[in-house]
Design a protein around this motif. Structure first.
Motif, short mmCIF file in Angstrom:
data_model
loop_
_atom_site.label_atom_id
_atom_site.label_comp_id
_atom_site.label_asym_id
_atom_site.label_seq_id
_atom_site.Cartn_x
_atom_site.Cartn_y
_atom_site.Cartn_z
N ILE A 111 1.88 7.09 0.40
CA ILE A 111 1.83 5.99 1.38
C ILE A 111 2.04 4.65 0.69
O ILE A 111 2.74 3.77 1.20
N GLU A 112 1.47 4.48 -0.50
CA GLU A 112 1.69 3.23 -1.25
C GLU A 112 3.16 3.10 -1.66
O GLU A 112 3.72 1.99 -1.62
N ARG B 116 4.99 2.03 1.39
CA ARG B 116 4.71 0.60 1.62
C ARG B 116 5.64 -0.27 0.76
O ARG B 116 6.24 -1.23 1.25
N ASP B 117 5.78 0.08 -0.52
CA ASP B 117 6.63 -0.69 -1.42
C ASP B 117 8.10 -0.60 -1.02
O ASP B 117 8.83 -1.59 -1.07
N LEU C 49 9.31 0.06 2.02
CA LEU C 49 9.49 -0.73 3.24
C LEU C 49 9.53 -2.22 2.91
O LEU C 49 10.34 -2.97 3.48
N GLY C 50 8.68 -2.65 2.00
CA GLY C 50 8.66 -4.06 1.61
C GLY C 50 9.99 -4.53 1.06
O GLY C 50 10.43 -5.65 1.34
N GLY D 92 6.95 -3.49 6.65
CA GLY D 92 5.67 -3.09 6.08
C GLY D 92 5.15 -1.85 6.76
O GLY D 92 5.74 -1.34 7.73
N LEU D 93 4.03 -1.34 6.29
CA LEU D 93 3.43 -0.15 6.91
C LEU D 93 3.15 -0.37 8.39
O LEU D 93 3.25 0.55 9.19
N GLU D 94 2.82 -1.61 8.77
CA GLU D 94 2.54 -1.91 10.17
C GLU D 94 3.77 -1.76 11.05
O GLU D 94 3.67 -1.65 12.26
N PHE E 57 -5.15 4.12 6.03
CA PHE E 57 -4.01 3.23 6.22
C PHE E 57 -3.64 3.02 7.69
O PHE E 57 -3.09 1.97 8.03
#
Length: 138
Positions: free
Chosen positions: A65-66, A69-70, A72-73, A78-80, A105
């Motif tokens: 998941i981290e 997140r990276d 997607l960034g 972002g995760l949202e 998360f």
């Protein structure tokens, strides 16, 4: 409208000719992501001096998941913004630990999710892989 395929520096190189992420307009598609690090080690894997391997679904899930997140960034999300995730577990006995970390998360307002069991993943130390897509914020 931006259409880019990215291989992200500092992340584990894809094990084939595909990107970490592809954007098509505001849609962001994340390739299957694992707990593999850029140096080809794995989070959630401990091998002792005798070669006995201990695999930790919670640590691997957190790492995946981290990593997402990276990724997607790097694509401006972002995760949202994650809308849907497909999760692949090698063993459904790990479902509880996986769900526990997922809940760190996301809640019921997070992405839709499908979780399936698979026979194996590209490395024997992998317990989980996740792919998904997001909608980049305007």
């Amino acid at each position: 409208m931006m259409n880019d395929a990215l291989v992200i520096e500092g992340k584990a190189a894809p094990r084939g000719r595909f990107p970490h992420v592809k954007t098509v307009g505001d849609l962001v598609f994340v390739s299957g992501t694992s707990s593999r690090n850029a140096d080809n080690t794995f989070r959630g894997v401990n091998v002792d001096a005798l070669g006995v391997t201990d695999l930790d679904i919670r640590e691997q899930t957190r790492a995946v998941i981290e990593n997402i997140r990276d990724i997607l960034g790097a694509a401006g999300a972002g995760l949202e913004d994650l809308a849907q995730a497909t999760c692949y577990l090698v063993n459904m006995n790990d479902f509880g630990g996986f769900n526990e970390v997922w809940g760190e998360f996301f809640d019921e307002s997070g992405p839709t999710r499908t979780t399936v069991a698979v026979h194996q993943l590209p490395h024997p130390h992998l317990l989980i892989e996740i792919q998904g897509f997001a909608v980049r914020p305007r």
